[in-house]
Design a protein around this motif. Sequence first.
Motif, PDB file in Angstrom:
ATOM      1  N   GLU A 192      88.295 109.524  -0.853  1.00  0.00           N
ATOM      2  CA  GLU A 192      86.970 110.022  -1.236  1.00  0.00           C
ATOM      3  C   GLU A 192      86.554 109.464  -2.589  1.00  0.00           C
ATOM      4  O   GLU A 192      85.414 109.043  -2.788  1.00  0.00           O
ATOM      5  N   LEU A 193      87.475 109.479  -3.539  1.00  0.00           N
ATOM      6  CA  LEU A 193      87.155 108.989  -4.874  1.00  0.00           C
ATOM      7  C   LEU A 193      86.925 107.475  -4.845  1.00  0.00           C
ATOM      8  O   LEU A 193      86.005 106.969  -5.485  1.00  0.00           O
ATOM      9  N   ASP A 194      87.739 106.754  -4.081  1.00  0.00           N
ATOM     10  CA  ASP A 194      87.550 105.301  -3.975  1.00  0.00           C
ATOM     11  C   ASP A 194      86.142 104.985  -3.463  1.00  0.00           C
ATOM     12  O   ASP A 194      85.445 104.123  -3.995  1.00  0.00           O
ATOM     13  N   GLN A 195      85.735 105.712  -2.417  1.00  0.00           N
ATOM     14  CA  GLN A 195      84.418 105.489  -1.819  1.00  0.00           C
ATOM     15  C   GLN A 195      83.313 105.868  -2.801  1.00  0.00           C
ATOM     16  O   GLN A 195      82.314 105.166  -2.938  1.00  0.00           O
ATOM     17  N   PHE A 196      83.516 106.992  -3.504  1.00  0.00           N
ATOM     18  CA  PHE A 196      82.557 107.445  -4.506  1.00  0.00           C
ATOM     19  C   PHE A 196      82.345 106.363  -5.571  1.00  0.00           C
ATOM     20  O   PHE A 196      81.226 106.070  -5.977  1.00  0.00           O
ATOM     21  N   ALA A 197      83.452 105.759  -6.005  1.00  0.00           N
ATOM     22  CA  ALA A 197      83.392 104.749  -7.068  1.00  0.00           C
ATOM     23  C   ALA A 197      82.579 103.540  -6.617  1.00  0.00           C
ATOM     24  O   ALA A 197      81.728 103.033  -7.359  1.00  0.00           O
ATOM     25  N   LEU A 198      82.819 103.074  -5.393  1.00  0.00           N
ATOM     26  CA  LEU A 198      82.077 101.921  -4.875  1.00  0.00           C
ATOM     27  C   LEU A 198      80.597 102.255  -4.735  1.00  0.00           C
ATOM     28  O   LEU A 198      79.729 101.470  -5.122  1.00  0.00           O
ATOM     29  N   ASN A 199      80.309 103.451  -4.213  1.00  0.00           N
ATOM     30  CA  ASN A 199      78.910 103.855  -4.058  1.00  0.00           C
ATOM     31  C   ASN A 199      78.218 103.980  -5.403  1.00  0.00           C
ATOM     32  O   ASN A 199      77.042 103.635  -5.546  1.00  0.00           O
ATOM     33  N   LEU A 200      78.942 104.480  -6.395  1.00  0.00           N
ATOM     34  CA  LEU A 200      78.359 104.664  -7.722  1.00  0.00           C
ATOM     35  C   LEU A 200      77.890 103.326  -8.299  1.00  0.00           C
ATOM     36  O   LEU A 200      76.777 103.214  -8.804  1.00  0.00           O
ATOM     37  N   VAL A 201      78.737 102.304  -8.212  1.00  0.00           N
ATOM     38  CA  VAL A 201      78.357 100.999  -8.750  1.00  0.00           C
ATOM     39  C   VAL A 201      77.155 100.454  -7.981  1.00  0.00           C
ATOM     40  O   VAL A 201      76.214  99.914  -8.563  1.00  0.00           O
ATOM     41  N   ARG A 202      77.164 100.641  -6.661  1.00  0.00           N
ATOM     42  CA  ARG A 202      76.035 100.195  -5.839  1.00  0.00           C
ATOM     43  C   ARG A 202      74.743 100.862  -6.287  1.00  0.00           C
ATOM     44  O   ARG A 202      73.699 100.223  -6.368  1.00  0.00           O
ATOM     45  N   GLN A 203      74.819 102.154  -6.598  1.00  0.00           N
ATOM     46  CA  GLN A 203      73.628 102.896  -7.032  1.00  0.00           C
ATOM     47  C   GLN A 203      73.156 102.446  -8.416  1.00  0.00           C
ATOM     48  O   GLN A 203      71.972 102.510  -8.719  1.00  0.00           O
ATOM     49  N   GLN A 204      74.087 102.028  -9.268  1.00  0.00           N
ATOM     50  CA  GLN A 204      73.714 101.606 -10.631  1.00  0.00           C
ATOM     51  C   GLN A 204      73.027 100.245 -10.617  1.00  0.00           C
ATOM     52  O   GLN A 204      72.295  99.915 -11.533  1.00  0.00           O
ATOM     53  N   ALA A 205      73.313  99.431  -9.622  1.00  0.00           N
ATOM     54  CA  ALA A 205      72.706  98.102  -9.547  1.00  0.00           C
ATOM     55  C   ALA A 205      71.209  98.237  -9.276  1.00  0.00           C
ATOM     56  O   ALA A 205      70.784  99.216  -8.682  1.00  0.00           O
ATOM     57  N   PRO A 206      70.390  97.283  -9.696  1.00  0.00           N
ATOM     58  CA  PRO A 206      70.799  96.092 -10.455  1.00  0.00           C
ATOM     59  C   PRO A 206      71.079  96.419 -11.920  1.00  0.00           C
ATOM     60  O   PRO A 206      70.505  97.353 -12.469  1.00  0.00           O
ATOM     61  N   PHE A 207      71.951  95.631 -12.506  1.00  0.00           N
ATOM     62  CA  PHE A 207      72.275  95.740 -13.919  1.00  0.00           C
ATOM     63  C   PHE A 207      71.296  94.883 -14.716  1.00  0.00           C
ATOM     64  O   PHE A 207      70.528  94.123 -14.137  1.00  0.00           O
ATOM     65  N   PRO A 208      71.337  94.972 -16.037  1.00  0.00           N
ATOM     66  CA  PRO A 208      70.468  94.099 -16.822  1.00  0.00           C
ATOM     67  C   PRO A 208      70.818  92.637 -16.536  1.00  0.00           C
ATOM     68  O   PRO A 208      71.982  92.325 -16.317  1.00  0.00           O
ATOM     69  N   PRO A 209      69.806  91.751 -16.512  1.00  0.00           N
ATOM     70  CA  PRO A 209      70.100  90.330 -16.314  1.00  0.00           C
ATOM     71  C   PRO A 209      70.987  89.802 -17.443  1.00  0.00           C
ATOM     72  O   PRO A 209      70.946  90.323 -18.554  1.00  0.00           O
TER      73      PRO A 209
END
Length: 98
Positions: free
Chosen positions: A62-79
């Motif tokens: 669950e935590l592994d999946q949460f971590a991947l989803n979190l980064v996906r949600q934060q994207a896009p990052f600053p150029p």
Amino acid sequence: GYRNGADTRYSGGVASKVPRTNRRVSKAAQTKARNNATVAFVVLANGSITDLQLARSSGSPELDQFALNLVRQQAPFPPIPPEIGISSWRFKAPIGPY
């Protein structure tokens, strides 16, 4: 650093977008976790991400999946600032309760 600390400022900005998410990690996700989940990803020049993967499992699916989803949600990052002179940047970030 590369050019006048632009690289340090940039990497700090990306790191701060992948927050310490202890409060958002559910208790269920934490129960099996033996450590933080470490995610790895590449930020492209325009701030989009690619090659997102789990670099190290937390022991909790669950935590592994949460971590991947979190980064996906934060994207896009600053150029990536052009003065740094690179077109992609690989990051690793720990996410979780530890």
